[in-house]
Scaffold this active site. Sequence first.
Site, PDB file in Angstrom:
ATOM      1  N   SER A 142      -4.341  -9.409  18.645  1.00 42.30           N
ATOM      2  CA  SER A 142      -3.778  -8.473  17.667  1.00 42.30           C
ATOM      3  C   SER A 142      -3.467  -7.137  18.329  1.00 42.30           C
ATOM      4  O   SER A 142      -4.308  -6.553  19.011  1.00 42.30           O
ATOM      5  CB  SER A 142      -4.757  -8.255  16.511  1.00 42.30           C
ATOM      6  OG  SER A 142      -4.826  -9.376  15.686  1.00 42.30           O
ATOM      7  N   ASP A 155       0.531  -2.134   8.771  1.00 47.94           N
ATOM      8  CA  ASP A 155      -0.460  -2.613   9.746  1.00 47.94           C
ATOM      9  C   ASP A 155      -0.136  -2.165  11.160  1.00 47.94           C
ATOM     10  O   ASP A 155      -0.230  -2.944  12.114  1.00 47.94           O
ATOM     11  CB  ASP A 155      -0.612  -4.132   9.692  1.00 47.94           C
ATOM     12  CG  ASP A 155      -1.911  -4.600  10.364  1.00 47.94           C
ATOM     13  OD1 ASP A 155      -2.784  -3.752  10.604  1.00 47.94           O
ATOM     14  OD2 ASP A 155      -2.029  -5.804  10.643  1.00 47.94           O
ATOM     15  N   HIS A 160      -5.378  -2.846  11.649  1.00 54.59           N
ATOM     16  CA  HIS A 160      -6.635  -3.540  11.365  1.00 54.59           C
ATOM     17  C   HIS A 160      -7.553  -3.600  12.592  1.00 54.59           C
ATOM     18  O   HIS A 160      -8.745  -3.861  12.459  1.00 54.59           O
ATOM     19  CB  HIS A 160      -6.372  -4.940  10.802  1.00 54.59           C
ATOM     20  CG  HIS A 160      -5.839  -5.936  11.786  1.00 54.59           C
ATOM     21  ND1 HIS A 160      -4.513  -6.310  11.823  1.00 54.59           N
ATOM     22  CD2 HIS A 160      -6.447  -6.661  12.754  1.00 54.59           C
ATOM     23  CE1 HIS A 160      -4.332  -7.214  12.772  1.00 54.59           C
ATOM     24  NE2 HIS A 160      -5.496  -7.440  13.361  1.00 54.59           N
ATOM     25  N   GLY A 182      15.687   3.794  -5.964  1.00 55.57           N
ATOM     26  CA  GLY A 182      15.644   3.734  -7.427  1.00 55.57           C
ATOM     27  C   GLY A 182      16.266   2.479  -7.998  1.00 55.57           C
ATOM     28  O   GLY A 182      16.954   2.528  -9.036  1.00 55.57           O
TER      29      GLY A 182
END
Length: 466
Positions: free
Chosen positions: A214, A138, A108, A270
């Site tokens: 961040s 992210d 981001h 699966g």
Amino acid sequence: MRPSAVAIAAVALLLVSWDARAQAVPSSRAEIAYSFAPIVKKVAPAIVNIYSRRVVQGRAISPLFNDPFFQQFFGNDFNFGVPQERVQSSLGSGVILEPDGLIVTNHHVIKNADQITVVLSDHREFPAHVVFADERVDLALLKIDAGKIPLPTLALADSDQLEVGDLVLAFGNPFGVGQTVTSGIISALARTQVGIADYGFFIQTDAAINPGNSGGPLVTMDGKLAGINTAIYSRSGGSVGIGFAIPANMVASVLSAEQHGGHRDRPWIGASGQAVSADLAEAMGLDHPMGVIIDDIYPGGPAAEAGMKRGDVVIAVNGKQVEDPGSLRFRLATLDVGAETMVSVLRNHKPLDLRVRLVAPPEIPAAQKTELSGGQPLAGAVIANLSPAIAEQLQLVSDWKGVVIYQLRKGTTAARFGLAAGDIILAVNGKTVATVDELQRALAAAAGSWQIAIRRRGETRTLQVE
């Protein structure tokens, strides 16, 4: 009284010992009490600031058109105004992983960026380009060319070895004030209900994390990367002691993908299920709620081949505990396609280990992506045949068959009727549809009146259009 030569020598030895400890990374919990400075000196050169810019198109709108009187006539989507460009800037941090200039940060931080600039700890600036990006976890990898001199790097810790209560340091560039370090502890592990990324499995810390942090590192007391600071819980925008970091083991899987060509298929077995609630645990005779109870198995898939059955409770993957479906997805996502993994389950109150192949989700049947048009409610929607591969792309957990809206553009007929990507079309005018071809035929035969049944996040809805 004069001090003896022995006393003087003892004091000198103590001072030398103190100086040596001050310059070394702490090697025991007792030594940590002195200072974090040795860790900071070791780690700081590998931390970078990241500045990204992108140009967005907009329109200069007169405040007059915000008046509710005009919106009655023109709505909220009118396009009056003069087209103009404006620049959006983003601020974040990053960590150098390789001496040739490979850097990890949050996706981001650099999303849709036209220009990315990396500033090293010695204030040198370099343009950067994206070599790998994964929005669903992210994380992104950037590359800079800083010349022939190797850059300082930060080694990855094994985030599965972290414990609640461990001391950690958070590095970053909060609010653009410059490189900053804060201290705290690991407050919690395996946070999966945060809602930040699709493969959420976060380290929670009370070390202060603010906007600009961040992409920066959460660091262990031996100077290794525990995780990538990603988000905070806050009502004010500032730190309140609840921060979240992506574990280093997920960073390692992204790094492995870049080293193997920049593409990574996520392992698929699966099988899908739900968290074991307190009521389920009591009904099943479990001591406490834990694991994932399997409620659907793909015929012929790896789980079926390994002998997994509905009702099995998955409690661990390769010996690592599984608490809920988010935890199971994370454990599988950090592994590689082509390998085998040991999945531990409880069956009839007895533990059982199953060796399961990890494969890429198959695209069977072929997607047959088709954009619908004409005077019918699904006009503008791109539909596709569901398969495990398409379900993975659309984040549909156990919907492996049928026909789905794969993509939807804003402003189309289908969008105006409230349809969305990921909606599964079940029937048209009472006729069940299971493929793209069947849906197209059913729409064509509707003759101006449509009753369309869809399933969205497990709920069935009906769209009636005359």
